[in-house]
Design an enzyme around this catalytic site. Structure first.
Site, short mmCIF file in Angstrom:
data_model
loop_
_atom_site.label_atom_id
_atom_site.label_comp_id
_atom_site.label_asym_id
_atom_site.label_seq_id
_atom_site.Cartn_x
_atom_site.Cartn_y
_atom_site.Cartn_z
CG HIS A 113 -1.88 -1.14 1.25
ND1 HIS A 113 -3.08 -1.10 0.58
CD2 HIS A 113 -1.82 -2.36 1.85
CE1 HIS A 113 -3.73 -2.24 0.76
NE2 HIS A 113 -2.99 -3.02 1.52
CB ALA A 167 10.71 -20.82 14.05
CB THR A 172 12.28 -7.42 4.50
OG1 THR A 172 13.64 -7.41 5.00
CG2 THR A 172 11.32 -7.49 5.68
#
Length: 214
Positions: A113, A167, A172
């Site tokens: 967004h 985990a 990114t």
């Protein structure tokens, strides 16, 4: 250009477009149908997955429950195992290779967004009509990867072959082949090597043995 074509072009698209909403509604309903089934109802589970996914290779097993957004934008290879609570927000394409393993609660997201709040609320399309927009970046995952529980894969990430993700990691950025990576944000910890072989852990290996020619 259709809104779905804009997704693949990497430009702003309107998620409220009627054609996109119809795709998502169909898939969301199929998610619910799949999640209502018992595990032994294998034929019906496979039928529904064939309607949801872009493709799924032979020998791949998805435990469920599942949440796919579009479904048809996700392509999964052969002999991959996917554990409980797999979520894929596949506005852009998600490609998963062969022989991968996913722990519980893995999430893959592709949409992005606008950063500024006013632009998130509304912008103008090419005809001057106010609409909400976002854009999306594809995710590519190689072969022979293992994702621990609660891993999140962010938009635009490419993960190489033979990768282990610890985990709870939030990925990114791209992760290269033959590495162990973990953390928030996820970073390469080290390369994988023969030192990681189970032959070096006889207390765990027990009376079993590794296959040498692999």
């Amino acid at each position: 250009m259709r809104e779905e074509e804009k997704i693949f072009a990497g430009t702003l698209f309107c998620p409220a477009d009627p054609e996109l909403k119809a795709i998502k509604l169909r898939t969301h309903n199929l998610n619910i149908d799949f999640n209502k089934l018992y595990e032994h109802e294998t034929e019906e589970r496979e039928r529904i997955l064939s309607e949801i996914l872009g493709s799924k290779g032979e020998g791949t097993f998805i435990q469920g429950p599942i949440t796919f957004h579009y479904g048809k934008h996700t392509f999964i290879g052969k002999r991959t195992f996917i554990n409980f609570n797999f979520t894929v927000q596949d506005d852009a394409r998600v490609i998963i290779g062969d022989d991968c393993n996913f722990g519980p609660n893995v999430t893959i997201v592709t949409p992005i967004h606008p950063m500024l709040p006013d632009e998130r609320k509304m912008m103008l399309d090419e005809n001057g009509n106010p609409k909400r927009f976002c854009y999306a970046k594809p995710v590519n995952i190689g072969n022979n990867c293992w994702f621990g529980a609660n891993v999140t894969v962010c938009p635009g990430v490419t993960i190489g072959d033979n990768v282990v993700i610890g985990a709870g990691s939030v990925i990114t950025r791209d992760i290269p082949t033959n590495t162990f990576a973990a953390g928030v944000p996820c970073k390469v910890i080290r390369e994988l090597s023969e030192a990681d072989s189970m032959t070096n852990k006889p207390e765990i290996l027990g009376e079993n043995s590794v296959i040498k020619d692999r």
